[in-house]
Design a protein around this motif. Structure first.
Motif, PDB file in Angstrom:
ATOM      1  N   TYR A   9       0.791  -1.231   0.000  1.00 20.27           N
ATOM      2  CA  TYR A   9       0.000   0.000   0.000  1.00 20.27           C
ATOM      3  C   TYR A   9       0.825   1.284   0.000  1.00 20.27           C
ATOM      4  N   LEU A  10       2.101   1.209  -0.314  1.00 21.66           N
ATOM      5  CA  LEU A  10       2.928   2.423  -0.307  1.00 21.66           C
ATOM      6  C   LEU A  10       2.480   3.403  -1.384  1.00 21.66           C
ATOM      7  N   TYR A  11       2.411   2.949  -2.633  1.00 18.53           N
ATOM      8  CA  TYR A  11       1.976   3.821  -3.729  1.00 18.53           C
ATOM      9  C   TYR A  11       0.539   4.297  -3.488  1.00 18.53           C
ATOM     10  N   LYS A  12      -0.318   3.384  -3.045  1.00 18.06           N
ATOM     11  CA  LYS A  12      -1.724   3.715  -2.789  1.00 18.06           C
ATOM     12  C   LYS A  12      -1.851   4.806  -1.729  1.00 18.06           C
ATOM     13  N   LEU A  13      -0.977   4.774  -0.721  1.00 13.58           N
ATOM     14  CA  LEU A  13      -1.025   5.787   0.335  1.00 13.58           C
ATOM     15  C   LEU A  13      -0.710   7.163  -0.232  1.00 13.58           C
ATOM     16  N   TYR A  14       0.358   7.257  -1.029  1.00  9.30           N
ATOM     17  CA  TYR A  14       0.721   8.544  -1.617  1.00  9.30           C
ATOM     18  C   TYR A  14      -0.360   9.031  -2.573  1.00  9.30           C
ATOM     19  N   GLN A  15      -0.983   8.110  -3.285  1.00 10.10           N
ATOM     20  CA  GLN A  15      -2.090   8.456  -4.184  1.00 10.10           C
ATOM     21  C   GLN A  15      -3.279   8.963  -3.376  1.00 10.10           C
ATOM     22  N   HIS A  16      -3.510   8.313  -2.239  1.00  7.53           N
ATOM     23  CA  HIS A  16      -4.599   8.702  -1.336  1.00  7.53           C
ATOM     24  C   HIS A  16      -4.395  10.125  -0.811  1.00  7.53           C
ATOM     25  N   TYR A  17      -3.131  10.532  -0.659  1.00  4.47           N
ATOM     26  CA  TYR A  17      -2.810  11.881  -0.216  1.00  4.47           C
ATOM     27  C   TYR A  17      -2.818  12.900  -1.358  1.00  4.47           C
ATOM     28  N   ARG A  18      -3.260  12.468  -2.538  1.00  2.29           N
ATOM     29  CA  ARG A  18      -3.458  13.343  -3.712  1.00  2.29           C
ATOM     30  C   ARG A  18      -2.149  13.823  -4.354  1.00  2.29           C
ATOM     31  N   PHE A  19      -1.100  13.042  -4.234  1.00  4.21           N
ATOM     32  CA  PHE A  19       0.134  13.402  -4.922  1.00  4.21           C
ATOM     33  C   PHE A  19       0.090  12.882  -6.351  1.00  4.21           C
ATOM     34  N   LEU A  20       0.753  13.607  -7.255  1.00  2.00           N
ATOM     35  CA  LEU A  20       0.812  13.217  -8.659  1.00  2.00           C
ATOM     36  C   LEU A  20       1.830  12.102  -8.848  1.00  2.00           C
ATOM     37  N   GLU A  21       1.736  11.426  -9.991  1.00  2.00           N
ATOM     38  CA  GLU A  21       2.632  10.291 -10.248  1.00  2.00           C
ATOM     39  C   GLU A  21       4.102  10.716 -10.211  1.00  2.00           C
ATOM     40  N   GLY A  22       4.414  11.886 -10.765  1.00  5.90           N
ATOM     41  CA  GLY A  22       5.788  12.369 -10.740  1.00  5.90           C
ATOM     42  C   GLY A  22       6.282  12.614  -9.328  1.00  5.90           C
ATOM     43  N   GLN A  23       5.416  13.168  -8.481  1.00  3.25           N
ATOM     44  CA  GLN A  23       5.791  13.401  -7.085  1.00  3.25           C
ATOM     45  C   GLN A  23       6.021  12.083  -6.343  1.00  3.25           C
ATOM     46  N   ILE A  24       5.173  11.110  -6.630  1.00  5.86           N
ATOM     47  CA  ILE A  24       5.332   9.786  -6.005  1.00  5.86           C
ATOM     48  C   ILE A  24       6.637   9.139  -6.451  1.00  5.86           C
ATOM     49  N   ALA A  25       6.962   9.319  -7.746  1.00  6.49           N
ATOM     50  CA  ALA A  25       8.219   8.765  -8.268  1.00  6.49           C
ATOM     51  C   ALA A  25       9.416   9.350  -7.528  1.00  6.49           C
ATOM     52  N   ILE A  26       9.375  10.653  -7.225  1.00  6.95           N
ATOM     53  CA  ILE A  26      10.474  11.294  -6.503  1.00  6.95           C
ATOM     54  C   ILE A  26      10.605  10.705  -5.093  1.00  6.95           C
ATOM     55  N   LEU A  27       9.471  10.436  -4.439  1.00  6.69           N
ATOM     56  CA  LEU A  27       9.503   9.817  -3.113  1.00  6.69           C
ATOM     57  C   LEU A  27      10.143   8.430  -3.177  1.00  6.69           C
ATOM     58  N   TYR A  28       9.797   7.671  -4.213  1.00  3.29           N
ATOM     59  CA  TYR A  28      10.416   6.353  -4.383  1.00  3.29           C
ATOM     60  C   TYR A  28      11.927   6.487  -4.576  1.00  3.29           C
ATOM     61  N   VAL A  29      12.318   7.444  -5.400  1.00  3.92           N
ATOM     62  CA  VAL A  29      13.752   7.650  -5.670  1.00  3.92           C
ATOM     63  C   VAL A  29      14.479   8.056  -4.386  1.00  3.92           C
ATOM     64  N   CYS A  30      13.843   8.869  -3.549  1.00  5.20           N
ATOM     65  CA  CYS A  30      14.455   9.254  -2.267  1.00  5.20           C
ATOM     66  C   CYS A  30      14.772   8.019  -1.428  1.00  5.20           C
ATOM     67  N   GLY A  31      13.820   7.097  -1.377  1.00  6.51           N
ATOM     68  CA  GLY A  31      14.031   5.875  -0.603  1.00  6.51           C
ATOM     69  C   GLY A  31      15.143   5.014  -1.169  1.00  6.51           C
ATOM     70  N   LEU A  32      15.136   4.832  -2.493  1.00  5.05           N
ATOM     71  CA  LEU A  32      16.139   3.978  -3.122  1.00  5.05           C
ATOM     72  C   LEU A  32      17.529   4.605  -3.049  1.00  5.05           C
ATOM     73  N   ALA A  33      17.615   5.926  -3.277  1.00  3.62           N
ATOM     74  CA  ALA A  33      18.911   6.604  -3.231  1.00  3.62           C
ATOM     75  C   ALA A  33      19.498   6.553  -1.821  1.00  3.62           C
ATOM     76  N   SER A  34      18.651   6.746  -0.806  1.00  6.15           N
ATOM     77  CA  SER A  34      19.155   6.690   0.571  1.00  6.15           C
ATOM     78  C   SER A  34      19.612   5.275   0.930  1.00  6.15           C
ATOM     79  N   ALA A  35      18.917   4.264   0.396  1.00  2.00           N
ATOM     80  CA  ALA A  35      19.345   2.877   0.633  1.00  2.00           C
ATOM     81  C   ALA A  35      20.718   2.627   0.033  1.00  2.00           C
ATOM     82  N   VAL A  36      20.967   3.202  -1.154  1.00  3.39           N
ATOM     83  CA  VAL A  36      22.281   3.071  -1.793  1.00  3.39           C
ATOM     84  C   VAL A  36      23.361   3.754  -0.950  1.00  3.39           C
ATOM     85  N   LEU A  37      23.094   4.998  -0.533  1.00  2.00           N
ATOM     86  CA  LEU A  37      24.092   5.764   0.220  1.00  2.00           C
ATOM     87  C   LEU A  37      24.365   5.140   1.581  1.00  2.00           C
TER      88      LEU A  37
END
Length: 277
Positions: free
Chosen positions: A27-55
């Motif tokens: 339900y991660l994507y669904k939660l962000y969608q529920h909060y009315r964020f656009l697909e591009g904004q959700i993509a940035i949130l995903y990238v934040c998580g993945l980039a921090s995992a790398v670092l």
């Protein structure tokens, strides 16, 4: 019997941590969608998580060795609980911070627990080294079972009880607390060798560049993971408009993954002798 008790002591902290991690998948994507964020904004949130995992993945081994493996597991419980709590906020920057905390927690989950176990197994209890594989194989089996069950549990809380897509994240918090408390009460502390971070990275880079096979393996793994992460990002917006039960779909994905692992083990067994080429 002593080995079995030691195994149970490891699983008591590790399996609740895995369950909390899997609960958040459907339900991660669904939660962000529920909060009315656009697909591009959700993509940035995903990238934040993945980039921090790398670092954080780069520094996690050094951090764990210096801080202590037990303390690192407790730190995981705290940071991941905070990551789940901030999901209650609708503020975009707060959610981005939560994704960074999630990246740190992921790096700790997949390094601190196993590092603690290996040290205790070999150094403190002096069990045979080949028994390590037994523990990790059993942990992998239960990981698959938990992943399948987590999808159904997430669907139960989010859809059946009508608590919404934030519910699985809230439900994960008691499991994380249980994991941390169990480690505090039942585990002894151990530490790794203190090595300079620059030397660790330098040795890794040298190995990567000196052996072409290692470099190719890394490239193949990176390409494979990129495909998986694209799939992880897209499956919810593709299926959700059709009314698919996301938790049940997630369980089906995990069951298929388990089946694939079982078929692979069967294929390379002495009965069939198939080998990866």
């Amino acid at each position: 019997p002593a080995f079995r008790r030691f195994q149970r002591g490891y699983y008591g902290a590790y399996l609740p941590a895995l369950a909390a991690d899997w609960l958040q998948g459907p339900y991660l994507y669904k939660l962000y969608q529920h909060y009315r964020f656009l697909e591009g904004q959700i993509a940035i949130l995903y990238v934040c998580g993945l980039a921090s995992a790398v670092l954080f993945g780069l520094v996690s081994s050094t951090l764990i060795d210096r801080l202590g493996r037990k303390k690192s597991c407790v730190l995981f419980s705290l940071t991941y609980s905070l990551c789940c709590l901030v999901k209650l906020s609708r503020d975009y920057l707060v959610l981005a911070v939560g994704r960074v905390l999630g990246g740190l927690s992921t790096a700790l989950l997949f390094s601190a627990f196993e590092a603690w176990y290996v040290h205790e197994h070999v150094e403190r209890y002096d069990f045979p080294t080949e028994w390590i594989a037994v523990t990790f194989a059993r942990a992998a089996f239960w990981n698959n079972v938990i992943a399948v069950g987590a999808g159904g549990a997430a669907d139960f809380f989010a859809e059946w009880l009508g608590l919404g897509p934030v519910a699985p994240f809230v439900v994960a918090i008691p499991l994380l607390v249980l994991s941390g408390v169990f480690a505090v009460k039942n585990w002894d502390e151990n530490y790794g060798q203190k090595r300079a971070f620059s030397k660790t990275c330098g040795d890794g880079l040298k190995r990567l560049l000196s052996d072409r096979r290692v470099l190719l393996l890394g490239v193949i793994q990176a390409l494979f993971e990129s495909v998986i992460y694209i799939f992880v990002f897209l499956w919810t917006p593709v299926l959700d408009p059709h009314g698919a039960p996301l938790g049940i779909v997630f369980s089906a994905f995990m069951a298929a993954s388990t089946l694939g692992s079982s078929l692979y083990r069967l294929a390379i067994s002495t009965r069939y002798h198939l080998q990866p080429v």
